[in-house]
Every structure is written in structure tokens, then in C-alpha cells.
Design a protein around this motif. Structure first.
Motif, PDB file in Angstrom:
ATOM      1  N   ARG A 314      55.433  24.292  40.745  1.00 16.79           N
ATOM      2  CA  ARG A 314      55.264  24.066  39.302  1.00 16.79           C
ATOM      3  C   ARG A 314      53.837  24.421  38.878  1.00 16.79           C
ATOM      4  O   ARG A 314      53.604  24.969  37.805  1.00 16.79           O
ATOM      5  CB  ARG A 314      55.576  22.593  38.979  1.00 16.79           C
ATOM      6  CG  ARG A 314      55.487  22.242  37.491  1.00 16.79           C
ATOM      7  CD  ARG A 314      56.546  22.946  36.704  1.00 16.79           C
ATOM      8  NE  ARG A 314      56.409  22.881  35.255  1.00 16.79           N
ATOM      9  CZ  ARG A 314      55.617  23.623  34.501  1.00 16.79           C
ATOM     10  NH1 ARG A 314      54.821  24.478  35.050  1.00 16.79           N
ATOM     11  NH2 ARG A 314      55.602  23.530  33.193  1.00 16.79           N
ATOM     12  N   ASN A 342      61.768  26.399  35.647  1.00 21.19           N
ATOM     13  CA  ASN A 342      61.951  24.961  35.378  1.00 21.19           C
ATOM     14  C   ASN A 342      63.370  24.513  35.738  1.00 21.19           C
ATOM     15  O   ASN A 342      63.576  23.472  36.355  1.00 21.19           O
ATOM     16  CB  ASN A 342      61.695  24.653  33.893  1.00 21.19           C
ATOM     17  CG  ASN A 342      60.216  24.528  33.589  1.00 21.19           C
ATOM     18  OD1 ASN A 342      59.456  23.982  34.382  1.00 21.19           O
ATOM     19  ND2 ASN A 342      59.788  25.052  32.458  1.00 21.19           N
ATOM     20  N   GLN A 372      63.871  21.893  27.123  1.00 20.97           N
ATOM     21  CA  GLN A 372      64.378  22.654  28.266  1.00 20.97           C
ATOM     22  C   GLN A 372      65.800  23.160  27.982  1.00 20.97           C
ATOM     23  O   GLN A 372      66.178  24.244  28.378  1.00 20.97           O
ATOM     24  CB  GLN A 372      64.323  21.801  29.548  1.00 20.97           C
ATOM     25  CG  GLN A 372      64.910  22.451  30.805  1.00 20.97           C
ATOM     26  CD  GLN A 372      64.254  23.771  31.222  1.00 20.97           C
ATOM     27  OE1 GLN A 372      63.065  23.980  31.034  1.00 20.97           O
ATOM     28  NE2 GLN A 372      65.027  24.692  31.789  1.00 20.97           N
ATOM     29  N   THR A 380      54.283  21.479  30.982  1.00 25.47           N
ATOM     30  CA  THR A 380      55.007  20.318  31.501  1.00 25.47           C
ATOM     31  C   THR A 380      55.048  19.257  30.409  1.00 25.47           C
ATOM     32  O   THR A 380      54.038  18.679  30.066  1.00 25.47           O
ATOM     33  CB  THR A 380      54.316  19.720  32.739  1.00 25.47           C
ATOM     34  OG1 THR A 380      52.916  19.878  32.568  1.00 25.47           O
ATOM     35  CG2 THR A 380      54.740  20.399  33.992  1.00 25.47           C
ATOM     36  N   TYR A 420      56.794  16.214  35.627  1.00 31.31           N
ATOM     37  CA  TYR A 420      57.473  16.061  34.335  1.00 31.31           C
ATOM     38  C   TYR A 420      57.521  14.576  34.024  1.00 31.31           C
ATOM     39  O   TYR A 420      58.219  13.834  34.711  1.00 31.31           O
ATOM     40  CB  TYR A 420      58.914  16.596  34.406  1.00 31.31           C
ATOM     41  CG  TYR A 420      59.026  18.046  34.818  1.00 31.31           C
ATOM     42  CD1 TYR A 420      59.012  19.059  33.864  1.00 31.31           C
ATOM     43  CD2 TYR A 420      59.160  18.406  36.167  1.00 31.31           C
ATOM     44  CE1 TYR A 420      59.125  20.393  34.247  1.00 31.31           C
ATOM     45  CE2 TYR A 420      59.271  19.736  36.550  1.00 31.31           C
ATOM     46  CZ  TYR A 420      59.246  20.722  35.589  1.00 31.31           C
ATOM     47  OH  TYR A 420      59.355  22.030  35.955  1.00 31.31           O
TER      48      TYR A 420
END
Length: 638
Positions: A314, A342, A372, A380, A420
Motif C-alpha cells: 500500500r 486497493n 472505493q 488511504t 485504511y
């Protein structure tokens, strides 16, 4: 010359780039070409195979080129008679990134790269054809009508849109190269190279590059005894040096190494040998750069075993986004890229939880909702998800729900470790309200959509933007059907959603100043998410639902699609699409700078020019607002 070679030369002469070579040259090449008969469904090479020493031309039949993405095979291209494929060994050192399989019985010509390379180096048309096609990953660049003879680059990662990422991807290289003068002794230079683990030494005069000595020169000229170790560098250096500009991309660097048949490029201030040296790019740097391309990241995600592994990937994604934006890659490409990665991280987190808990007792679908779900999560931000499991008998219900709640809790905990944050409103599959059976979810949507306003506002809009991460597509389809069935003639719902879209305060004051926060930790900052992006996101969703646009969740694409569906207002939609990208870029830059979600823009730090750009991007919102007021009767909730 034998008749088979003659026949092959005749065949090749009809197709680019071979039509740029003389018959004599083609005949010379043809004598070393291998003819391969492929039966139907036979694989010539597949993803991760070691590169062959040839590239291929279809003599007859059809070859399918495909990649495996998310465990599904995706067909990228079909190659017919005269098409070239399998060019990867020309450009890269790592393994194949796609599979070539015969769709029907086919005959293939294998052309050895070692034999063909000299003809490429001496013929700019052939080279341009290969370079251009490789770089743009298109069909034959010279034929706009898409005639046969297209060239397919094997440089595709996991979907067609990302293939040009390689063309923009920047390189990390040695910015403190070893330099020496023309009169330096080879032995001393060799010592320097060994001490600093370097594969080259640049020969400079007044900090301008005049030549380069590489490991290869040391082996071929010194180790073989052709020159004594006491000789000076000017006797063995390659000159002139191939120079490039500082922010050269990965693909451009690869192409130049191929073109000049060298293993090193010298980076200078203006890209010529008349300006100061800034560094050296080696072949090894190219291989390292390829390791951080999106396809490689996705492979690593699939192999990850711990949250820590996923967190590392990430962080590399953030770097990739930063580099892409600094190189002005269109934000829509960057969005695609980030959302694929993601998505893969969330999917892997669910899989790791299932490995711990044992296999699910019923079929299910894990959906990402919100940003998302719209494929708009560049930075993030917090997690938003929902879990739907199939209907089970009453006596099984309790155990099944227990399992999926555990799955939700475990997965959201993993994602939190990856970076996240938890959703402040609790919109997560770990919350029993968002982890339900299909019937319960159907009832929930029916209730939201037919009695809007009686539930919390938060719910109504975010739950229309969803994307399946893992599980049964059929379950997602059922929910989509519930949504679109409830929309028909539902003026109350559109009244509610229309008012929701207009509720956000105007981004500019009456005097066209930015409406900034008046108090709190973000005092004097501009809330770009709430005041600028959300009205566009809400507006795009509202119109998409009213025009029954299925399967398009992304705000930018919704506006593009609306411009086609409602041509009278296409200009407004297209302006909104553009504005959305501009505003998203501001938010992303702010977030990357401060390592946060970029929601609040520090107006003091914006240049006058950027303030103007930002202000102009807010202009289409007035038109969108008028359009909403005209289209929907906004009475009940205003």
C-alpha cells in the motif's frame, strides 16, 4: 537460398515492418526462421515463462493473447495473419507477462532476435514501428483504419487501460555516478567500480560526458588481454555516450538501450552531452523499476501472508500515485490503477481472514461502498463495506450470521493494520447492521428507497455506489436489480436525493471568495471534499439513477456517460467531468503532501494561479445545480 526461406521472405514482405526491408535482407533473416505448427489450444508461452530468444509472426491461424487478472483470464488481443507478437524479449529482461495460445490450428514463424536486431538498428522505419507500437501499445501506428499488421506489446499488466503506465513510469537511478578523466588509468577505475559496486564509470571533461566504460568493456577489452591494465580510459571507452533527460520514463529508457544496443544511459541536465551529468541508468535499474509496476504489485498482493506485507505494498502504491501525478499522467488512469490495487488488497484481506476462520458456510458477496465502490480512492481513506450472505434456513441462520460477522471483524482489523482507518459512521461489514442475509438487505433497500428521509441521511446515497470485491456476482446483481426496480416512478426518492445533492453549502461566497472553515482545527482551510467534490458526486449519482445507467459507478465516467445519454445538456456534464478530475487532483496533491485524506486545502499555500484554476473548476457546479432544480420536483424535503 532454399525455397522455404524464399516463401517466408515473400510472405513477410507484405506486412509492416518487414515491408521496409529489402528482399535481400528478408531472405537473409528468413534462412534462420523456425516454422512452428501449433495445434488448437496449444500454448506458445505463458505468463511468467522465461523469455524466448525469438519473437513471432502469425503465418496462418489465430493466436489469442491474454492475461490472468483476479483469477480470470482476460483476452487482450487476437493476432491474425501478418501480426507480430511476443516482442517482450526485445525490450525487457523479466519473464513474459501474458499468455499466447492458438485459437485454432496455426502456423507461426519464430524470428531469432539476435538475427533481427542488426536490421532494426540500421533501419529507422523498422525501429520506429517497433518503438512506437511498443510505447503506445496500439495497432500499427501508421494505419489509422486498423489494417492488419498490428504489433502488440507484451507489456500489459492487468487491464488494457494500464498498459500505458509503463510509458510514463519514472525510474530510480544512480544520481552519484563514478566519474573519471580520459587520462585516468584503467586499474584505478576498476578499483573504484569494485569499491562502489558500480557497473560503469563515466569519462568526463569539465563535467560533460565524453565516454563511458562498463563492466562489459572491462571483460572484453582488459580481461581478454587486448589492452594492458595500465592503459588509459580513452583507449577503451565507448564514445559518444547515449544521453537522456532527467525525468526519462521506463519505456523511453528501454527503447533507447535497444536502439543504440547499450547497457547504460547517461542522464544530463538537458538530455544532451553538452550539459552537466546528473546520473547513470543501468539495465539493472530498468529491471528494478519493472518490479514496481502495477502488475507486479498485484502479484505480490496475491502472495501476501500478513497485514504487514499488504501495508508495504500500500505504501508503494502511494509512491506510484505520487510519481504518476508529478509526470502529469491523466488522473482517470491513476484512478483505475489505484482502485485495482486497493481492490486486490481488500480481496486479499478477506482471503487471509477466511484462511484463519475456515471456509464460509454459505455463499456471500463482500462489497466495497463509497469512494472505493466508485473507484475514486487514491489516498488511504477510511473503509466502507457491506457483507451479504445467501438466505439459509432458520435453524442455520444464527451460526451463519456469526461466521460472517467474525469474517467482517477480522477483515476490517487487517485493513486497519494496512492503513485504511475504520469508518467513523460504522459502515463496515464488521457491524451487524451491514452484515446481513440477502432478504434482509433487499428489505433494507426497499425501506430506504420507498420511505426516504426516515433513515439517517448518511445511508441513502453511499449505498448506491458499490463494487463487488470477492464472492458471488449473482448476489451483487440481485441488489442492483432491487435498486433499479425501486427507482421506477419514485418521485419521492428523487426529491430526497435532489435535496441531498443541493444541501452542501456553496463553495464560494456571494463575493466569489472561497467559503473556508470558520472554526475548529481546520480553521481558514477549504473543505474540498464536502463543498466541491460531494455535490458533483451526488449530482452524477442522481442523474445516473434517473437515467437508469447501470454498472457505471465512477463519477467521472458517470458524467461522460450522461453526456451521451442526455445530449441536450452534454456540455454541462462534460464540464462537470473535467471539474471533478481537477478538484480530485487538488485533493490528492494536498493529501500526498500532508500524508492525510487531503480533505482540507490550505489556501495560504496555494499560488495565485492555482487558486484561479480551483475557482474555475467550481464554476460548472452552478449549472449542475440549476439542472437538478429543473429536472426534479424538489418540494417535500426542501
Amino acid at each position: 537460398m532454399n525455397s522455404i526461406a524464399e516463401h517466408i521472405a515473400d510472405f513477410l514482405k507484405k506486412y509492416p515492418p518487414f515491408d521496409n526491408l529489402t528482399f535481400q535482407e528478408l531472405s537473409e533473416i528468413a534462412t534462420s526462421i523456425r516454422v512452428i505448427n501449433l495445434e488448437k489450444h496449444k500454448v506458445l508461452f505463458q505468463i511468467n515463462d522465461v523469455l524466448h530468444d525469438s519473437f513471432y509472426v502469425v503465418a496462418s491461424g489465430v493466436i489469442n493473447l491474454s492475461v490472468i487478472a483476479d483469477a480470470e483470464e482476460t483476452l487482450l488481443n487476437k493476432c491474425y495473419e501478418g501480426d507480430i507478437f511476443g516482442l517482450r524479449p526485445f525490450f525487457a529482461k523479466n519473464n513474459y507477462m501474458m499468455t499466447a495460445k492458438a485459437r485454432e490450428e496455426s502456423i507461426i514463424y519464430a524470428i531469432p532476435i539476435a538475427v533481427f536486431r542488426p536490421f532494426v538498428a540500421n533501419n529507422s522505419e523498422v525501429l520506429d514501428f517497433l518503438l512506437h507500437s511498443f510505447a503506445t501499445n496500439t495497432s500499427n501506428p501508421s494505419d489509422k483504419e486498423n489494417l492488419r499488421g498490428k504489433l502488440i506489446s507484451d507489456n500489459v499488466y492487468f487491464s488494457n487501460q494500464q498498459s500505458e503506465m509503463q510509458y510514463f513510469q519514472s525510474l530510480t537511478y544512480n544520481i552519484a555516478p563514478i566519474t573519471a578523466t580520459a587520462s585516468s588509468i584503467v586499474q584505478e577505475a576498476a578499483q573504484l567500480m569494485t569499491n562502489s559496486l558500480s557497473t560503469s564509470v563515466l569519462v568526463c571533461e569539465n563535467n560533460l560526458p565524453i565516454g563511458i566504460v562498463t563492466n562489459t568493456d572491462m571483460c572484453s577489452k582488459i580481461a581478454t588481454g587486448r589492452f594492458p591494465i595500465t592503459t588509459t580510459l580513452d583507449k577503451i571507452m565507448s564514445s559518444p555516450v547515449v544521453t537522456v533527460i532527467e525525468n526519462v520514463s521506463l519505456a523511453e529508457a528501454q527503447l533507447l538501450m535497444l536502439k543504440y544496443n547499450v547497457t547504460h544511459l547517461c542522464v544530463t541536465q538537458d538530455g544532451t552531452d553538452k550539459s552537466a551529468v546528473k546520473g547513470v541508468i543501468s539495465e539493472h535499474d530498468l529491471i528494478v523499476a519493472q518490479a514496481s509496476n502495477p502488475g507486479v504489485l498485484i502479484k505480490e498482493i496475491k502472495r501476501s501472508q500478513t497485514p504487514k506485507d499488504l501495508k508495504g505494498i500500500r505504501e508503494r502504491l502511494t509512491e506510484l500515485i505520487q510519481k504518476s501525478i508529478s509526470k502529469n499522467i491523466p488522473l482517470s488512469h491513476v484512478n483505475n490503477l489505484a482502485s485495482e490495487i486497493n481492490l486486490a488488497i481488500i480481496k486479499r484481506s478477506v482471503e487471509l481472514s477466511i484462511l484463519d476462520l475456515g471456509s464460509p458456510p454459505a455463499r456471500y458477496a463482500w462489497l466495497s461502498i463509497g469512494s472505493q465502490g466508485r473507484k475514486e480512492q487514491l489516498l488511504t481513506t477510511d473503509q466502507d463495506s457491506m457483507l451479504i450472505f445467501e438466505d439459509v434456513t432458520a435453524e442455520k441462520y444464527r451460526d451463519v450470521k456469526d461466521y460472517f460477522l467474525k469474517l467482517g471483524k477480522r477483515t476490517t482489523a487487517i485493513l486497519e493494520k494496512v492503513g485504511y482507518g475504520y469508518c467513523t459512521y460504522g459502515h463496515m461489514a464488521s457491524n451487524m447492521l451491514w452484515c446481513k442475509s440477502l432478504t434482509d438487505w433487499t428489505n433494507q433497500y426497499n425501506s430506504w428507497m420507498n420511505t426516504p428521509g426516515e433513515n439517517s441521511n448518511q445511508l441513502s446515497s453511499i449505498f448506491f455506489d458499490f463494487e463487488i470485491v470477492i464472492g458471488e456476482n449473482k448476489i451483487e446483481e440481485v441488489i442492483e436489480n432491487v435498486v433499479f426496480n425501486n427507482i421506477k416512478n419514485n418521485t419521492l426518492l428523487f426529491d430526497f436525493l435532489g435535496n441531498e445533492a443541493l444541501r452542501k453549502n456553496s463553495p464560494l461566497t456571494f463575493f466569489k471568495k472561497f467559503n473556508v472553515e470558520e472554526k475548529g482545527p481546520n480553521k481558514d482551510k477549504f473543505d474540498i471534499k464536502t463543498r466541491a467534490l460531494m455535490p458533483l458526486i451526488d449530482g452524477a449519482r442522481l442523474f445516473s439513477l434517473s437515467y437508469n445507467l447501470r454498472g457505471v459507478n465512477n463519477t467521472y465516467l458517470r458524467f461522460k456517460q450522461l453526456a451521451i445519454t442526455d445530449p441536450r445538456n452534454s456540455e454541462i456534464y462534460l464540464n462537470c467531468a473535467k471539474a471533478f478530475l481537477t478538484l480530485s487532483k487538488f485533493r490528492t496533491m494536498e493529501g500526498l503532501k500532508n500524508d492525510n485524506s487531503g480533505q482540507y486545502i490550505n489556501m495560504q499555500e496555494l499560488s495565485k494561479a492555482n487558486k484561479e484554476i480551483l475557482k474555475n473548476a467550481l464554476a460548472p457546479m452552478d449549472e449542475l445545480e440549476d439542472l437538478i432544480k429543473n429536472k426534479f420536483q424538489l418540494t417535500q424535503f426542501s
